[in-house]
Design an enzyme around this catalytic site. Sequence first.
Site, PDB file in Angstrom:
ATOM      1  N   GLU A   1       0.740  -1.175   0.043  1.00  0.00           N
ATOM      2  CA  GLU A   1       0.236   0.135  -0.044  1.00  0.00           C
ATOM      3  C   GLU A   1       0.827   1.234  -0.139  1.00  0.00           C
ATOM      4  O   GLU A   1       0.664   2.198   0.704  1.00  0.00           O
ATOM      5  CB  GLU A   1      -0.978  -0.054   1.231  1.00  0.00           C
ATOM      6  CG  GLU A   1      -1.841  -0.999   1.181  1.00  0.00           C
ATOM      7  CD  GLU A   1      -3.098  -1.276   2.017  1.00  0.00           C
ATOM      8  OE1 GLU A   1      -3.633  -2.016   2.207  1.00  0.00           O
ATOM      9  OE2 GLU A   1      -3.342  -0.059   2.724  1.00  0.00           O
TER      10      GLU A   1
ATOM     11  N   ASN B   1       2.577  -5.192  -3.167  1.00  0.00           N
ATOM     12  CA  ASN B   1       0.906  -5.508  -3.078  1.00  0.00           C
ATOM     13  C   ASN B   1       0.038  -4.057  -2.812  1.00  0.00           C
ATOM     14  O   ASN B   1       0.854  -3.374  -2.012  1.00  0.00           O
ATOM     15  CB  ASN B   1       0.935  -6.207  -1.794  1.00  0.00           C
ATOM     16  CG  ASN B   1      -0.240  -6.819  -1.666  1.00  0.00           C
ATOM     17  OD1 ASN B   1      -1.113  -7.386  -2.490  1.00  0.00           O
ATOM     18  ND2 ASN B   1      -0.901  -6.753  -0.299  1.00  0.00           N
TER      19      ASN B   1
ATOM     20  N   HIS C   1      -9.918  -5.848  -2.039  1.00  0.00           N
ATOM     21  CA  HIS C   1     -10.839  -5.615  -1.165  1.00  0.00           C
ATOM     22  C   HIS C   1     -12.113  -4.641  -1.691  1.00  0.00           C
ATOM     23  O   HIS C   1     -11.872  -3.623  -1.776  1.00  0.00           O
ATOM     24  CB  HIS C   1     -10.379  -4.684   0.094  1.00  0.00           C
ATOM     25  CG  HIS C   1      -9.446  -5.500   1.060  1.00  0.00           C
ATOM     26  ND1 HIS C   1      -9.753  -6.652   1.779  1.00  0.00           N
ATOM     27  CD2 HIS C   1      -7.810  -5.268   1.075  1.00  0.00           C
ATOM     28  CE1 HIS C   1      -8.668  -7.121   2.331  1.00  0.00           C
ATOM     29  NE2 HIS C   1      -7.376  -6.271   2.077  1.00  0.00           N
TER      30      HIS C   1
ATOM     31  N   GLU D   1      -5.909 -10.428  -1.310  1.00  0.00           N
ATOM     32  CA  GLU D   1      -6.751 -10.211  -0.017  1.00  0.00           C
ATOM     33  C   GLU D   1      -8.113 -10.321  -0.211  1.00  0.00           C
ATOM     34  O   GLU D   1      -8.999  -9.271   0.271  1.00  0.00           O
ATOM     35  CB  GLU D   1      -6.321  -9.006   0.606  1.00  0.00           C
ATOM     36  CG  GLU D   1      -4.680  -8.954   1.049  1.00  0.00           C
ATOM     37  CD  GLU D   1      -4.287  -7.975   1.765  1.00  0.00           C
ATOM     38  OE1 GLU D   1      -3.219  -7.683   1.650  1.00  0.00           O
ATOM     39  OE2 GLU D   1      -5.215  -7.096   2.532  1.00  0.00           O
TER      40      GLU D   1
ATOM     41  N   ASP E   1     -12.066 -10.455  -0.514  1.00  0.00           N
ATOM     42  CA  ASP E   1     -13.117 -10.369   0.351  1.00  0.00           C
ATOM     43  C   ASP E   1     -14.482  -9.508   0.208  1.00  0.00           C
ATOM     44  O   ASP E   1     -14.516  -8.359   0.911  1.00  0.00           O
ATOM     45  CB  ASP E   1     -12.755 -10.420   1.909  1.00  0.00           C
ATOM     46  CG  ASP E   1     -11.978  -8.845   2.259  1.00  0.00           C
ATOM     47  OD1 ASP E   1     -11.642  -8.784   3.374  1.00  0.00           O
ATOM     48  OD2 ASP E   1     -11.987  -8.255   1.152  1.00  0.00           O
TER      49      ASP E   1
HETATM   50  C1  XIL Z   1      -5.755  -5.968   8.593  1.00  0.00           C
HETATM   51  C2  XIL Z   1      -6.144  -7.364   9.295  1.00  0.00           C
HETATM   52  O1  XIL Z   1      -6.964  -8.253   8.837  1.00  0.00           O
HETATM   53  C3  XIL Z   1      -6.639  -6.580  10.684  1.00  0.00           C
HETATM   54  O2  XIL Z   1      -6.575  -7.780  11.743  1.00  0.00           O
HETATM   55  C4  XIL Z   1      -5.679  -5.769  11.392  1.00  0.00           C
HETATM   56  O3  XIL Z   1      -6.197  -5.324  12.543  1.00  0.00           O
HETATM   57  C5  XIL Z   1      -5.509  -4.590  10.135  1.00  0.00           C
HETATM   58  O4  XIL Z   1      -5.127  -5.144   8.887  1.00  0.00           O
HETATM   59  N1  XIL Z   1      -4.642  -4.496   3.589  1.00  0.00           N
HETATM   60  C6  XIL Z   1      -3.670  -5.094   4.192  1.00  0.00           C
HETATM   61  C7  XIL Z   1      -3.805  -6.217   5.276  1.00  0.00           C
HETATM   62  O5  XIL Z   1      -2.422  -5.382   3.596  1.00  0.00           O
HETATM   63  O6  XIL Z   1      -2.529  -6.316   5.922  1.00  0.00           O
HETATM   64  C8  XIL Z   1      -5.044  -5.629   6.479  1.00  0.00           C
HETATM   65  O7  XIL Z   1      -5.128  -6.522   7.366  1.00  0.00           O
HETATM   66  C9  XIL Z   1      -6.135  -5.156   5.304  1.00  0.00           C
HETATM   67  C10 XIL Z   1      -5.825  -4.215   4.450  1.00  0.00           C
END
Ligand code: XIL
Length: 332
Positions: free
Chosen positions: A129, A170, A206, A242, A244
């Site tokens: 990020e 990423n 996401h 990731e 979801d």
């Molecule tokens: C999130 C986790 O799921 C949570 O448990 C934590 O509190 C915060 O981070 N992008 C990412 C992940 O790269 O590492 C993040 O994960 C979600 C967004």
Amino acid sequence: MIKTLREEADKNNIFIGAAVNTNLLDKDRDYTNLLKTEFNMVVPENAMKWHTLRPEKDVFDFVQADKLVSFAEENKMAVRGHTLVWGATMPDWFNKLSPGEMNKSLEEHINKVVGRYKGKIYAWDVVNEAFDDSGEYADSHLIKSVGPKYTEKSFRLAKKADPTARLFWNEWGADRINKRSDKFYKIVKTALLKNVPIEGVGFQMHTGLGWPKTTTPLPDIDSVRENFERFAKLGLEIHITEMDPQIEEAEGSFEEKLKKEARFYGDIMSMVLQIPQFKALLQWGVNDKYSWVSTWLTHKDDAPLMFDKDNKPKLAYYAVKKALGNNIKLHI
Ligand code: XIL
């Protein structure tokens, strides 16, 4: 004999994985059994982040990270390491350092963490990020202090520490063609010309069915394909890291939401199977019960993953398995 998702993934020579809350591995047996039965890749949800590994400047805590790597080895699962440098979530003690000390600490961290798991990590998210939605570098103490060159430095350090791990950049919100993915593409392309050892790109995916109430709208599949293909043409391996999709805010009954969700999972899976450089699709969590969407992001009861709160496979699970099964038939 009904095949598991893991068996279908192995047959397609790709990874289907899940983010793991390592605290649950020895607490929730159904969670753990589902994980090793249906997935062939794991990524730590939080166990390899700075705040877990390095609560204080001179204190390293590898307990949770070691637990995940051992679990993966025992169950012959691949590991994605996540993440070596994420400007927005560096610990407070790090953000108080001088630029020189930050560089030194970053070097020490990458050498120690990547060195410890040398040969055991399929891919590392080296940088996470780095950009914002306007297509600029995301604001952080790190970027203010040492500038964007921390990215190149981190990749070169990681490659030296473990030449066998594939090194990934990423990103969030860069799944489709937009300002953020354009910046991502431009920066990565330039870095490759300077032989920065970037070997893959991760797209977090996401998103949500209920846009505009949800964070990011469901991407148009053609825009995702066009985006992934331009990165693939740079010779990079492609992962969805990731996934979801939030459904809580979507229109219609719960059953209708589950059908839309399944269509999205199935369409994405079918599309990426047509991209030879695509090697892994990971969902962010194992089942809906512990999804960060409900516990951290929206604090609303949601159902973004392929398994429900009782570890039961959802329509999305069957849509992904069907796409994998169809792909095999295509290539026989
Ligand atoms: C999130 C986790 O799921 C949570 O448990 C934590 O509190 C915060 O981070 N992008 C990412 C992940 O790269 O590492 C993040 O994960 C979600 C967004």
